[in-house]
Design an enzyme around this catalytic site. Structure first.
Site, short mmCIF file in Angstrom:
data_model
loop_
_atom_site.label_atom_id
_atom_site.label_comp_id
_atom_site.label_asym_id
_atom_site.label_seq_id
_atom_site.Cartn_x
_atom_site.Cartn_y
_atom_site.Cartn_z
N ASP A 37 82.86 15.69 10.03
CA ASP A 37 83.91 14.76 10.47
C ASP A 37 83.91 14.69 11.99
O ASP A 37 84.23 15.68 12.67
CB ASP A 37 85.27 15.26 9.95
CG ASP A 37 86.33 14.18 10.04
OD1 ASP A 37 86.00 13.08 10.53
OD2 ASP A 37 87.47 14.44 9.62
N LYS A 129 86.94 17.37 2.99
CA LYS A 129 87.83 16.25 3.28
C LYS A 129 87.50 15.07 2.37
O LYS A 129 86.34 14.64 2.30
CB LYS A 129 87.66 15.84 4.75
CG LYS A 129 88.37 14.56 5.11
CD LYS A 129 88.40 14.40 6.61
CE LYS A 129 88.72 12.97 6.99
NZ LYS A 129 88.90 12.82 8.44
N HIS A 131 89.86 11.88 1.87
CA HIS A 131 90.33 10.76 2.71
C HIS A 131 90.12 9.37 2.10
O HIS A 131 89.90 8.39 2.81
CB HIS A 131 89.71 10.83 4.12
CG HIS A 131 90.70 10.44 5.17
ND1 HIS A 131 90.43 10.44 6.52
CD2 HIS A 131 91.98 10.02 5.04
CE1 HIS A 131 91.49 10.02 7.18
NE2 HIS A 131 92.45 9.77 6.31
N HIS A 208 86.47 17.71 13.37
CA HIS A 208 87.66 16.91 13.68
C HIS A 208 88.71 17.83 14.29
O HIS A 208 88.84 18.98 13.87
CB HIS A 208 88.19 16.29 12.37
CG HIS A 208 89.20 15.21 12.54
ND1 HIS A 208 90.48 15.45 13.01
CD2 HIS A 208 89.15 13.87 12.29
CE1 HIS A 208 91.15 14.31 13.04
NE2 HIS A 208 90.36 13.33 12.63
N ASP A 260 80.54 11.21 9.72
CA ASP A 260 81.22 9.99 9.26
C ASP A 260 81.41 8.95 10.37
O ASP A 260 81.59 7.77 10.09
CB ASP A 260 82.57 10.32 8.61
CG ASP A 260 83.58 10.89 9.61
OD1 ASP A 260 83.16 11.45 10.64
OD2 ASP A 260 84.79 10.79 9.34
N ASN A 261 81.42 9.41 11.61
CA ASN A 261 81.57 8.50 12.76
C ASN A 261 81.27 9.29 14.03
O ASN A 261 81.01 10.49 13.97
CB ASN A 261 82.99 7.89 12.82
CG ASN A 261 84.10 8.91 12.71
OD1 ASN A 261 84.78 9.00 11.70
ND2 ASN A 261 84.28 9.72 13.73
N LYS A 276 83.98 7.53 18.75
CA LYS A 276 84.73 7.18 17.53
C LYS A 276 85.69 6.01 17.79
O LYS A 276 86.35 5.97 18.84
CB LYS A 276 85.53 8.41 17.10
CG LYS A 276 86.45 8.18 15.91
CD LYS A 276 87.18 9.46 15.56
CE LYS A 276 88.12 9.25 14.39
NZ LYS A 276 88.76 10.51 13.99
MG MG Z 1 85.75 11.09 11.16
#
Ligand code: MG
Length: 466
Positions: A37, A129, A131, A208, A260-261, A276
């Site tokens: 993340d 996670k 989400h 994260h 994820d980003n 991000k």
């Molecule tokens: Mg993320």
């Protein structure tokens, strides 16, 4: 027989032989997808970081590393929707980050990768996670996974509850323990699934923020706490790989690693521009490493464009599972993973933020069409944050200018025209909110925005209704 066909045939024959030895011919491969993340493009040793990631570096040396792998969207929930459905987040109704106050999630009409693999007898578990909706009906165990252990949203959302399946396991997860807890669950799942094909989706909560690392890792990295966190994730990857090795499963398991980003506050996008929440490459480009001994050649680097949306069709094909009824946006990238093809043709890839299409990408070329009037995570200007068209599309040649510094549209009018046409063709097939957002953007006064610049002129041209 052409050279390519012969090569394909020999590869297939070699794979079939390997399968006879291991019994793999009758058993589809195991799939392990590790997703971080907010880990940045520049946060791994093999991508130029000084942070120590020996296990991931070895995984890249044993397999293939992509330089141009995209996440479909620069934030958490949409990226996960794309990964698990093979479709654009705007097509599956998850265009933005979901919050605990939201009663939404990935709609039932979407088929997840875990659901698709069920047809081939896969056991599956989601660790980490999720989400994609925290209400019971949206949780992994109601979306095709046999088990779940994790925080159902971001760790900065309240309360950071840790769930086992749909039940509370800990009221408040401890960020210093979370990576070790996830790793323990992942290893146990592999151990108890060794006799059937399995799909492990290990979606780390780290890096994260708020960051946390175990005692064995805290204070160890010269790069500070963020480095400690990445080193612990790297240890976790090593645990997963050594478990596969111990159980004799590594030659029949595809292991993939991505983020994820782009990075958020901490972490590094490497040489890329943006982070991000932005559709500059730094927001959407992720490290992608894939390892499958005997199937994916060792030590190769692929410069072809890949997307998290490609994981679904690639894995479904590899497993021999039937394709779901929903049309997919991702493509099967197995020919790139095996080294048979350096790149694969596709109409284009769109970069969305929310419902808005902001860029279109094909090969080395990226065209920026629109942009928000303020930077992500900065205060919105008076009148709110709106997406506005650029006065003229901006073209970047990512093969020569990976940090998107030099705008070359005037030198390549034919490429600009071609990419615009491709974007329009693709957009025609998207749901109504995308069409509406596109029209609203086009109706606004064009502005050339610099990242970070928020001026009086950036106010919406027309006041918001109601
Ligand atoms: Mg993320």
């Amino acid at each position: 027989m052409s050279d390519l066909n012969r090569r394909e045939f020999l590869t297939a024959a070699a794979a079939a032989t390997a399968g006879r030895v291991t019994g793999a011919a009758t058993r589809p491969p195991n799939i392990v997808m590790i997703l971080c993340d907010d880990l940045g493009y520049g946060d791994l040793g093999s991508y130029g970081s000084a942070i120590r990631t020996p296990n991931l570096d070895r995984m890249a040396a044993d397999g293939m590393r992509f330089t141009d792998f995209l996440t479909a969207n620069p934030v958490c929930s949409p990226s996960r929707a794309a990964l698990l459905t093979g479709r654009y987040p705007t097509r599956v109704g998850v265009p933005r980050v979901l919050f605990p106050k939201d009663n939404e999630g990935l709609p039932d009409s979407e088929v997840t990768l875990a659901q698709a693999l069920k047809a081939k007898g896969y056991r599956s578990m989601c660790v980490g996670k999720w989400h994609l909706g925290h209400l019971p009906q949206f949780l992994p165990t109601n979306r095709g996974f046999d088990g779940y252990f994790g925080i159902p949203y971001s760790n900065d959302m309240e309360p950071p509850v840790l769930l086992r399946n749909t039940e509370t396991f800990e009221e408040r997860a401890d960020m210093n323990r979370i990576t070790a807890q996830y790793t323990e669950q992942a290893v146990k799942f592999i151990e108890r699934s060794k006799d059937s094909p399995f799909f492990l989706y290990l979606a780390h909560t780290m890096p994260h923020i708020p960051l946390g690392a175990g005692k064995r890792f805290r204070g160890r990295s010269p790069q500070g706490l963020y480095g400690d966190v990445i080193e612990e994730i790297d240890w976790s990857v090593g645990e997963v790989l050594s478990t596969l090795r111990k159980l004799g499963l590594e030659n029949n398991t595809l292991v993939m690693f991505a983020s994820d980003n782009g990075p958020w506050h901490q972490g590094s996008p490497g040489r890329l521009r943006g982070r991000k929440g932005m559709t500059w490459e730094g927001g959407v480009r992720t490290p992608f490493i894939a390892r499958f001994p005997g199937r994916i050649p060792a030590g190769k680097v692929c410069h072809g464009v890949g997307s998290l949306m490609d994981v679904f069709p690639t894995v479904v094909k590899l497993a021999g599972a039937p394709a779901p009824g929903n049309p997919l946006d991702g493509i099967d990238i197995w020919p790139m993973l095996t080294g048979q093809k350096p790149e694969i043709e596709r109409e284009a890839l769109l970069y969305f933020d929310g419902w808005h299409v902001q860029c279109v990408r094909r090969g080395r070329w990226k065209l920026h069409l629109s942009r928000y009037n303020s930077v992500a995570y900065s205060p919105a200007p008076a009148g709110g944050r709106v997406n506005i068209p650029l006065p003229a599309p901006e073209l970047y040649d990512l093969a020569r200018d990976v940090d998107e510094s030099y705008e070359v549209a005037p030198e390549h009018p034919e490429i600009v025209k071609d990419l615009q046409a491709r974007a329009v063709r693709l957009l025609a097939g998207f749901p109504e909110p995308v069409q509406k957002a596109w029209k609203e953007t086009q109706a606004r006064k064009p502005r050339r925005t610099a990242v970070g610049a928020v001026t009086a002129e950036d106010k919406p041209a027309e006041p918001k209704k109601k």
